[in-house]
Design a protein around this motif. Structure first.
Motif, short mmCIF file in Angstrom:
data_model
loop_
_atom_site.label_atom_id
_atom_site.label_comp_id
_atom_site.label_asym_id
_atom_site.label_seq_id
_atom_site.Cartn_x
_atom_site.Cartn_y
_atom_site.Cartn_z
N ARG A 4 0.84 -1.19 0.00
CA ARG A 4 0.00 0.00 0.00
C ARG A 4 0.87 1.24 0.00
N LEU A 5 0.35 2.30 -0.56
CA LEU A 5 0.95 3.63 -0.48
C LEU A 5 -0.13 4.54 0.09
N GLY A 6 0.03 4.91 1.35
CA GLY A 6 -1.06 5.60 2.01
C GLY A 6 -2.27 4.69 2.07
N ARG A 7 -3.41 5.19 1.63
CA ARG A 7 -4.62 4.37 1.64
C ARG A 7 -4.84 3.63 0.32
N TYR A 8 -3.87 3.69 -0.58
CA TYR A 8 -4.04 3.13 -1.92
C TYR A 8 -3.36 1.77 -2.04
N ALA A 9 -4.10 0.78 -2.52
CA ALA A 9 -3.57 -0.57 -2.69
C ALA A 9 -2.76 -0.64 -3.97
N VAL A 10 -1.52 -1.06 -3.88
CA VAL A 10 -0.62 -1.08 -5.03
C VAL A 10 -0.89 -2.32 -5.88
N ARG A 11 -0.97 -2.12 -7.19
CA ARG A 11 -1.18 -3.22 -8.13
C ARG A 11 0.12 -3.59 -8.84
N ARG A 12 0.83 -2.61 -9.37
CA ARG A 12 2.08 -2.89 -10.06
C ARG A 12 2.83 -1.59 -10.29
N ARG A 13 4.10 -1.72 -10.68
CA ARG A 13 4.88 -0.54 -11.02
C ARG A 13 4.65 -0.17 -12.48
N ILE A 14 4.40 1.10 -12.73
CA ILE A 14 4.21 1.59 -14.10
C ILE A 14 5.55 1.96 -14.71
N GLY A 15 6.39 2.63 -13.96
CA GLY A 15 7.70 3.04 -14.48
C GLY A 15 8.47 3.79 -13.41
N SER A 16 9.72 4.06 -13.71
CA SER A 16 10.55 4.79 -12.76
C SER A 16 11.59 5.59 -13.52
N GLY A 17 12.05 6.65 -12.88
CA GLY A 17 13.08 7.50 -13.45
C GLY A 17 14.09 7.87 -12.38
N GLY A 18 14.87 8.88 -12.65
CA GLY A 18 15.91 9.25 -11.73
C GLY A 18 15.40 9.85 -10.44
N PHE A 19 14.18 10.43 -10.46
CA PHE A 19 13.69 11.15 -9.30
C PHE A 19 12.48 10.50 -8.64
N ALA A 20 11.79 9.63 -9.34
CA ALA A 20 10.55 9.10 -8.77
C ALA A 20 10.19 7.77 -9.41
N THR A 21 9.32 7.05 -8.73
CA THR A 21 8.72 5.82 -9.24
C THR A 21 7.21 6.00 -9.26
N VAL A 22 6.58 5.52 -10.32
CA VAL A 22 5.13 5.64 -10.47
C VAL A 22 4.52 4.24 -10.37
N TRP A 23 3.53 4.12 -9.50
CA TRP A 23 2.86 2.83 -9.27
C TRP A 23 1.40 2.93 -9.71
N LEU A 24 0.91 1.84 -10.29
CA LEU A 24 -0.53 1.72 -10.50
C LEU A 24 -1.13 1.23 -9.19
N ALA A 25 -2.08 1.97 -8.68
CA ALA A 25 -2.71 1.61 -7.41
C ALA A 25 -4.22 1.70 -7.56
N TYR A 26 -4.92 1.32 -6.50
CA TYR A 26 -6.38 1.31 -6.55
C TYR A 26 -6.94 2.08 -5.37
N ASP A 27 -7.81 3.02 -5.67
CA ASP A 27 -8.50 3.78 -4.65
C ASP A 27 -9.75 2.98 -4.27
N GLU A 28 -9.66 2.24 -3.18
CA GLU A 28 -10.75 1.35 -2.80
C GLU A 28 -12.00 2.13 -2.35
N GLN A 29 -11.81 3.32 -1.80
CA GLN A 29 -12.96 4.10 -1.37
C GLN A 29 -13.78 4.62 -2.54
N LEU A 30 -13.09 5.02 -3.62
CA LEU A 30 -13.77 5.57 -4.79
C LEU A 30 -13.84 4.58 -5.94
N ASP A 31 -13.33 3.35 -5.73
CA ASP A 31 -13.42 2.28 -6.72
C ASP A 31 -12.85 2.72 -8.06
N SER A 32 -11.57 3.14 -8.04
CA SER A 32 -10.97 3.69 -9.26
C SER A 32 -9.46 3.46 -9.27
#
Length: 490
Positions: A4-32
């Motif tokens: 999890r990242l905060g309240r968001y359930a992590v599904r997979r990594r989308i990509g990463s660069g020198g400064f950050a990593t982007v994850w696909l996650a799921y907002d379970e409260q808003l179903d999105s």
């Protein structure tokens, strides 16, 4: 991979660069589904980088435009790293599209039109982007009046800057091919710098080649003469060259007064075929980009082995980029039990996103790469896994070929591998120990479609098993793939 990242359930990594990593996650409260961008750990103590990361979220939050990536939330992890929760671009980037296919003139103009709208929305809020390029143009599926279509969005404002602060900007930043001369020479940029970058992007989309071959920012300070856009294979009216030349003028005083004015001039110059509302869908959606990965074929009584739930796969072109990026991490690694052989031109090697698993497969197995792990049932722990085959649902089709590798937590081998009564013949269970790794293997033959199916379980560490399933048209190919399964770092 975090659960999890905060309240968001992590599904997979989308990509990463020198400064950050982007994850696909799921907002379970808003179903999105959402994209969560997290500052890299090695930059968490750098105040300037941290401030720029937070500013990106603030800039994006100020803008209400369908053509700019939206920021929904922000926060900090337990270790203090900030994160941004943004709209998920399920159709990848413009750079992804261009690696596989070009665009028609009408499609190119629509990308320019939508990116221009996003940039104008930023400029209207006194925000510069400063790094427009194909990788920062994102595509997202949206519901329209005639069904689902694709929307282009401007993303990644990591270099963004408020216009009222631009006069204090001394850092040179940007991509040489698309950066305006004044920005490359550390002059204070304004909105016409983004116009220059959009004109360079438009030239690339219309002609299939970049306007300049800048290898460095110093080259961008003194751009060469712009080559004509027209070629015998793809001619354009003379007015198109005039518009592009003005948008790419060395002096910003010679450019259009706004991005919107440039876009309208280019639209008029291209003629009636690109004017007005685009025919929907103006850009084909790629269903494979969001299609779930294949699942190994298992009967209901598969015993101790859980059924995998594979993540949504990235496009094949993205998987290839992941292989290139991870190759340097695993060169020379000797962990694992697989017998190595020289890679032939008709083969390709695929790694999971963590660099823990790899397998060499025939080059025709180029569909449905799912590289970002799986969560074994009954647990909430993400484990390394990968899947690749000749079709997105290779495991469900008896005539297709593919391989699945997945790690799961266990201290002992199960009593038996998954059974396959749909196959006419089952070989004996072969128990083996290679390089200290105990394994059990069964080969099933005369399966539906005339295929061979191999099941193998390997004890790769004291508390970790690896499950391997291979389906192939012939035993020799299955054996070759089986021999080229490797683990790294275990």
């Amino acid at each position: 991979m975090p659960a999890r990242l905060g309240r968001y359930a992590v599904r997979r990594r989308i990509g990463s660069g020198g400064f950050a990593t982007v994850w696909l996650a799921y907002d379970e409260q808003l179903d999105s589904p959402v994209a969560v961008k997290v500052l890299a750990d090695n930059w968490s103590e750098d105040h300037q980088i941290r401030q720029r990361f937070v500013e990106e979220g603030r800039y994006l939050r100020k803008v209400e435009s369908p053509n700019v990536v939206s920021v929904y939330d922000a926060g900090e992890l337990d270790d203090g790293r900030p994160y941004l929760v943004m709209s998920y671009a399920d159709q990848g980037t413009l750079a992804d599209r261009l690696e596989v296919d070009g665009l028609t003139v009408a499609q190119a103009m629509e990308v320019v039109r939508q990116v221009g709208a996003g940039l104008q929305a930023l400029h209207d809020r006194d925000i510069l982007h400063r790094d427009i390029k194909p990788a920062n143009v994102l595509f997202r599926s949206v519901d329209g009046p005639t069904g689902q279509t694709v929307r282009a969005m401007v993303g990644d404002l990591g270099l963004g800057k408020a216009l009222d602060m631009s006069s204090r900007l001394t850092m040179i930043a940007g991509t040489p091919t698309y950066i305006a001369p004044e920005q490359a020479s550390a002059q204070a940029p304004d909105a016409r710098a983004d116009q220059y970058s959009l004109a360079a992007l438009a030239y690339l989309l219309l002609t299939g080649r970049p306007p300049f071959a800048h290898a460095s920012l110093s080259d961008a300070m003194h751009p060469a003469e712009l080559p004509p856009a027209s070629t015998p294979e793809r001619p354009f009216p003379p007015e198109v060259d005039q518009v592009l030349r003005r948008g790419l003028a060395r002096s910003r005083e010679d450019r259009y007064s706004s991005v919107t004015e440039f876009v309208r001039a280019l639209d008029r110059a291209l003629g009636p075929s690109t004017s007005g509302a685009p025919t929907q869908p103006w850009l084909e959606r790629d269903p494979e980009l969001t299609q779930p990965g294949p699942r190994p074929t298992l009967p209901p009584d598969h015993g101790a082995l859980p059924e995998p739930t594979l993540p949504r796969r990235r496009g094949r072109r993205l998987a290839i980029l992941s292989v290139v990026g991870l190759l340097a991490l695993v060169v020379g690694a000797t962990a694992g039990y697989a017998v190595q052989h020289e890679r032939r031109p008709s083969e390709r090697t695929v790694f999971d996103s963590t660099g823990t698993l790899s397998v060499t497969v025939p080059s025709s197995w180029d569909r449905a790469d799912a590289l970002d792990g799986w969560t074994p049932p009954g647990t909430d722990t993400q484990m390394p896994a990968l899947s690749v085959g000749t079709s997105p649902d290779w495991a469900a089709k008896g005539s297709d070929e593919g391989v699945f590798l997945g790690l799961l937590s266990a201290t002992d081998l199960p009593d038996a591998v998954p059974q396959h009564p749909e196959c006419d013949s089952a070989g004996r269970t072969v128990d083996d120990t290679r390089d200290g790794d105990a394994s059990m293997t069964v080969v099933y033959s005369d399966c539906p479609g005339g295929t061979v199916l191999v099941e193998r379980i390997v004890q790769v560490s004291t508390n970790t098993l690896m499950w391997v399933q291979i389906r192939s048209d012939d035993r020799a190919t299955a054996n070759g793939v089986l021999d080229d399964v490797e683990t790294h770092g275990l």
